[in-house]
Motif scaffolding. Structure first.
Motif, mmCIF file in Angstrom:
data_model
loop_
_atom_site.group_PDB
_atom_site.id
_atom_site.type_symbol
_atom_site.label_atom_id
_atom_site.label_comp_id
_atom_site.label_asym_id
_atom_site.label_seq_id
_atom_site.Cartn_x
_atom_site.Cartn_y
_atom_site.Cartn_z
ATOM 1 N N UNK A 504 36.803 0.987 42.059
ATOM 2 C CA UNK A 504 36.907 2.500 41.680
ATOM 3 C C UNK A 504 36.502 2.357 40.178
ATOM 4 N N UNK A 505 37.028 1.326 39.384
ATOM 5 C CA UNK A 505 36.795 1.328 38.136
ATOM 6 C C UNK A 505 35.459 1.043 37.666
ATOM 7 N N UNK A 506 34.500 0.221 38.232
ATOM 8 C CA UNK A 506 33.675 0.064 38.010
ATOM 9 C C UNK A 506 32.521 1.206 38.536
ATOM 10 N N UNK A 507 32.920 1.982 39.413
ATOM 11 C CA UNK A 507 32.186 3.195 39.804
ATOM 12 C C UNK A 507 32.173 4.126 38.792
ATOM 13 N N UNK A 508 33.456 4.333 38.116
ATOM 14 C CA UNK A 508 33.712 5.290 36.999
ATOM 15 C C UNK A 508 32.881 4.835 35.711
ATOM 16 N N UNK A 509 32.734 3.488 35.616
ATOM 17 C CA UNK A 509 32.095 3.009 34.266
ATOM 18 C C UNK A 509 30.622 3.451 34.352
ATOM 19 N N UNK A 515 35.988 3.371 30.171
ATOM 20 C CA UNK A 515 37.061 2.685 30.645
ATOM 21 C C UNK A 515 37.568 1.668 29.903
ATOM 22 N N UNK A 516 38.843 1.264 30.040
ATOM 23 C CA UNK A 516 39.116 0.132 29.109
ATOM 24 C C UNK A 516 38.436 -1.157 29.624
ATOM 25 N N UNK A 517 38.150 -2.046 28.710
ATOM 26 C CA UNK A 517 37.561 -3.354 28.689
ATOM 27 C C UNK A 517 38.247 -4.476 27.992
ATOM 28 N N UNK A 592 29.986 0.960 28.923
ATOM 29 C CA UNK A 592 31.195 0.994 29.756
ATOM 30 C C UNK A 592 32.448 1.537 29.036
ATOM 31 N N UNK A 593 32.635 1.473 27.744
ATOM 32 C CA UNK A 593 33.627 1.597 27.055
ATOM 33 C C UNK A 593 33.404 2.202 25.925
ATOM 34 N N UNK A 594 34.406 2.156 24.989
ATOM 35 C CA UNK A 594 34.233 2.462 23.555
ATOM 36 C C UNK A 594 35.260 1.725 22.725
ATOM 37 N N UNK A 595 35.079 1.564 21.261
ATOM 38 C CA UNK A 595 35.949 0.760 20.329
ATOM 39 C C UNK A 595 37.289 1.190 20.648
ATOM 40 N N UNK A 596 37.603 2.457 20.862
ATOM 41 C CA UNK A 596 39.257 2.668 21.183
ATOM 42 C C UNK A 596 39.653 2.214 22.341
ATOM 43 N N UNK A 597 38.654 1.925 23.311
ATOM 44 C CA UNK A 597 39.301 1.161 24.648
ATOM 45 C C UNK A 597 38.911 -0.295 24.941
ATOM 46 N N UNK A 598 38.483 -0.963 23.759
ATOM 47 C CA UNK A 598 37.932 -2.408 24.047
ATOM 48 C C UNK A 598 38.867 -3.160 23.155
ATOM 49 N N UNK A 599 39.211 -4.258 23.973
ATOM 50 C CA UNK A 599 40.282 -5.450 23.300
ATOM 51 C C UNK A 599 39.411 -6.824 23.561
ATOM 52 N N UNK A 600 39.930 -7.858 22.778
ATOM 53 C CA UNK A 600 39.438 -8.982 23.068
ATOM 54 C C UNK A 600 40.560 -10.096 22.997
#
Length: 754
Positions: A504-509, A515-517, A592-600
């Motif tokens: 369901x997460x991939x479907x949203x993306x 979505x957070x990545x 799939x995401x944006x910087x505010x939702x991207x972690x590394x």
């Protein structure tokens, strides 16, 4: 984002603005071990030397007992604890989720050796494994286990080493190299009780239970080793030892070790700091080998294990040559060699008669049509060979995926063992016996838990699943995984990525909802990060995150060319590693995401990757996890008194040389911190880490805060005062520490309440 009502102020490390380290010829008053160039370097040392600012250099304490330094590290821990105090419930939830997805009482797949099956067990509530064996009544086993601690895995089971008992009263306990003696009545093993990777040699009598730490000959000092193995009988041990820089460099033979006056004989010693040494025994147990190798050159000595070998000296398989790597094993009266001789981009498979100085006799192994089965070309990479009675079993890579091949020694036919998923991890289990009709592999993917599979050497469609790792509560059908490629900024290179998420997460993306990545990377030493299964990812996936592994250059995913110059990521093209990672992150941040939702995240040399990436584009990420990060690159690499530094010059280059110094200064994280808004950072370290010293994350933490005092994103460091490079040895403590890491991550991504 939730905040605590009782948050401490971040510690402020004092700066010594006039403090520097020096690259190049040591100036008067600066006297580390004199730096030198690699043997084949054409570069000159910096002369006069160049001062590299090191305002936090006072945090380096080689003895780990300076009160000011320890007080500062404890203050950092207190600050990090205060910043995550409000996350206590989340940490408990994560810890429970980690435990709920593992079978705490479990065992590894039994493997045959001689008259026994060997395996390890873990028990609920116990932190460490136990080593077990059971008599081998036949060539296959039938397990009838009721899942309890009390029930044996196989009839006649005995525990021959319980690490839980060994660890009693200790904060740290790591055991390695457990070797059973030829009579099967003794074991030799190495034990580290501090995390500094200084191991003591111990021998246990399996009949009496006596367990002793061996001492140096003629001394009461405990014998500290790197590795150990048995000789032709129970009276003979071989072991390697380290120099002052923690570099394995010597191989000894100890005879009559049980007597009051054992004798040690130095068999081999490597004095060149660039070379790291190891030893091993051929699968037919007829030879022992001593290997000295750098990242670019190797040289191997051999000694026959026969009645006459005690009076003989080790002989060379082949002398070292510039830029030539090779590995060797023995079987069927021949050497089998993996080598890049003649500058092949990957390793080729060759053979030669068993003799000293055999380089002139090396010939490619060919199939029935006279074609080399591994010619060292870019088509497929070769990593290892296992010699069996009727076949060679080869491991390597093709199409970016780990592969296993079998080669029949009579028909000369090479076959690849295939699996149905697009991306996976596969590798041989331990094979100690040459006379076998099957090969056993471990197989898993980002969706599929690990399985041990026995495969016929003559018909690989005949497969038996020996054991599948049970993951309680896991439903594979809820998730999906993909292998994809993203373009790099050079316009020529495609960067592979592996992706896993809930459906369901991939479907949203895919539908355009951000979505957070979480993006993970490594990219050094030619090491590959595989698309494997990891239960600790599940709490992130189940909170709606996509987990991505970027297989950046510097690793070995696409063979040695993915690592070596000119288009890989080593030496003067190392920045390809960081650029690839940032390029992947930028594409993800626009899809799939944006910087505010991207972690590394990255560990060790992967921590260098993260440090360089957030310097390159601080606004690209919301949160970064840097585990035991190698971020003080130039100050560390200029000083060869720091353990393991010299050998790293053939990975990164020697910054005492002008060309490498200038290039490394362009990416060394601590020397390139910008003024600007950085992501929230969570750094970890181990006080006793000999690989990446604790002061690297401590100094980088201070530098990030100093450059950006108004940054409202927290910069936190959590230092384990009783561990080394590989985090906690206690598996429960490890999950506790990981819960801290992930609670910080989820909090920063506003997922703490999910």
């Amino acid at each position: 984002m939730a905040t605590s009502t009782e948050v401490l102020s971040p510690p402020v490390a004092r700066r010594e603005e006039d403090r520097s380290v020096f690259a190049g010829v040591a100036p008067e008053g600066w006297d580390p071990k004199m730096p030198r160039q690699s043997n084949d370097s054409t570069e000159t040392l910096l002369d006069p030397p160049v001062a590299v600012p090191d305002p936090y250099g006072w945090l380096r304490d080689d003895k780990r007992n300076n009160k000011e330094v320890l007080d500062h590290l404890k203050a950092e821990n207190a600050y990090s604890q205060s910043m995550t105090k409000h996350l206590g419930q989340l940490q408990e939830s994560l810890y429970s989720e980690f435990l709920s997805s593992i079978k705490e009482t479990d065992f590894t797949t039994p493997r045959p050796k001689g008259e026994f099956w060997y395996y390890t067990r873990t028990f609920k509530g116990f932190s460490y494994k136990t080593y077990c064996r059971a008599p081998k009544a036949s060539e296959s086993f039938d397990i009838d286990w009721d899942g309890t601690k009390e029930s044996p895995i196989l009839p006649g089971e005995e525990t021959y080493l319980d690490v839980n008992k060994l660890a009693e009263g200790k904060d740290y306990c790591s055991v390695g190299g457990v070797k059973v003696s030829p009579s099967k009545k003794l074991i030799a093993y190495a034990a580290d009780f501090s995390g500094d990777e200084i191991y003591q040699l111990r021998v246990k009598n399996l009949e009496t239970g006596e367990d002793v730490a061996l001492k140096e000959t003629g001394s009461d000092k405990l014998l500290e080793i790197d590795s150990v193995m048995w000789g032709k009988d129970d009276d003979e041990l071989f072991f390697t030892t380290n120099d002052e820089q923690h570099r394995p460099c010597r191989m000894y033979q100890r005879k009559n070790w049980q007597s009051d006056e054992p004798t040690d004989r130095l068999l081999a010693e490597e004095l060149d700091d660039l070379f790291w040494c190891s030893m091993y025994k051929s699968i037919d147990e007829k030879f022992v080998f001593f290997e000295a190798s750098s990242k670019e050159v190797s040289e191997i000595f051999f000694l026959p294990l026969d009645d006459e070998h005690t009076a003989s000296e080790m002989k060379l398989v082949a002398a070292r040559r510039p830029k030539v790597l090779y590995e060797v094993d023995a079987g069927h009266g021949s050497w089998f060699l993996l080598t890049n001789v003649d500058k092949s981009p990957n390793m080729k498979l060759m053979t030669a008669p068993i003799q000293a100085d055999s380089a002139a006799e090396w010939k490619l192994v060919e199939d029935a049509d006279g074609n080399p089965i591994f010619d060292g070309s870019l088509a497929k990479a070769l990593d290892s060979v296992t010699i069996l009675k009727t076949h060679l079993v080869l491991q390597g890579r093709e199409g970016g995926i780990p592969r296993v091949w079998t080669f029949c020694l009579t028909s000369k036919e090479l076959k690849r063992i295939d699996f149905p998923e697009d991306a996976y991890d596969v590798g041989l289990l331990a094979h100690s016996e040459m006379d076998t009709e099957t090969v056993a592999v471990s197989y898993d993917s980002m969706l599929t838990p690990p399985s041990s599979i026995e495969i016929s050497l003559t018909d690989d469609s005949q497969r038996t699943v020996l054991k599948t790792k049970e993951v309680p509560g896991y439903n594979k059908e809820l998730y999906e995984s993909h292998r994809m490629e993203f373009p790099s900024r050079d316009g020529e290179t495609m960067i592979p990525i592996s992706v896993v998420a809930r459906k369901e997460t991939m479907e949203k993306a895919r539908a355009g909802t951000h979505v957070p990545v979480h993006l993970y990377g490594y990219g050094s030493y030619g090491a590959s990060i595989e698309a494997d299964f990891d239960t600790t990812r599940l709490p992130l996936l189940d909170r709606g995150m996509i987990y991505v592994i970027a297989h950046v250059r510097g690793g070995g995913e696409m063979g040695r060319a993915w690592y070596e110059e000119p288009k890989g990521a080593k030496y003067l093209c190392k920045k390809n590693t960081f650029n690839d990672f940032v390029d992947v992150a930028r594409i993800l941040s626009k899809t799939w995401t944006k910087p505010e939702m991207l972690s590394c995240e990255g560990r060790s040399a992967g921590g260098l990757l993260i440090g360089a990436a957030i310097n390159q584009d601080p606004a690209l990420f919301r949160c970064a996890i840097l585990g035991v990060p190698f971020v003080d690159v130039v100050p560390t690499m200029t000083d060869s008194t720091i353990p393991l530094t010299s050998g790293e010059w053939v990975e990164w280059g020697n910054p005492n040389e002008e060309r490498f110094h200038n290039y490394m200064m362009e990416y060394s994280p601590i020397n390139n911190v910008k003024i600007g808004r950085y992501p929230a950072c969570w750094l970890t370290g181990g006080l006793h880490d000999p690989r990446v010293a604790y002061w690297e994350p401590a100094k980088f933490t201070a530098a990030l805060r100093h450059a950006n005092p108004d940054n409202d994103n927290p910069i936190c460091m959590k230092l384990d005062l009783s561990a080394g490079h590989f985090s906690a040895s206690d598996r429960y403590k490890y999950y506790r520490e990981l819960a801290y890491d992930y609670s910080f991550l989820l909090d920063q991504l506003n997922l703490a309440d999910c």
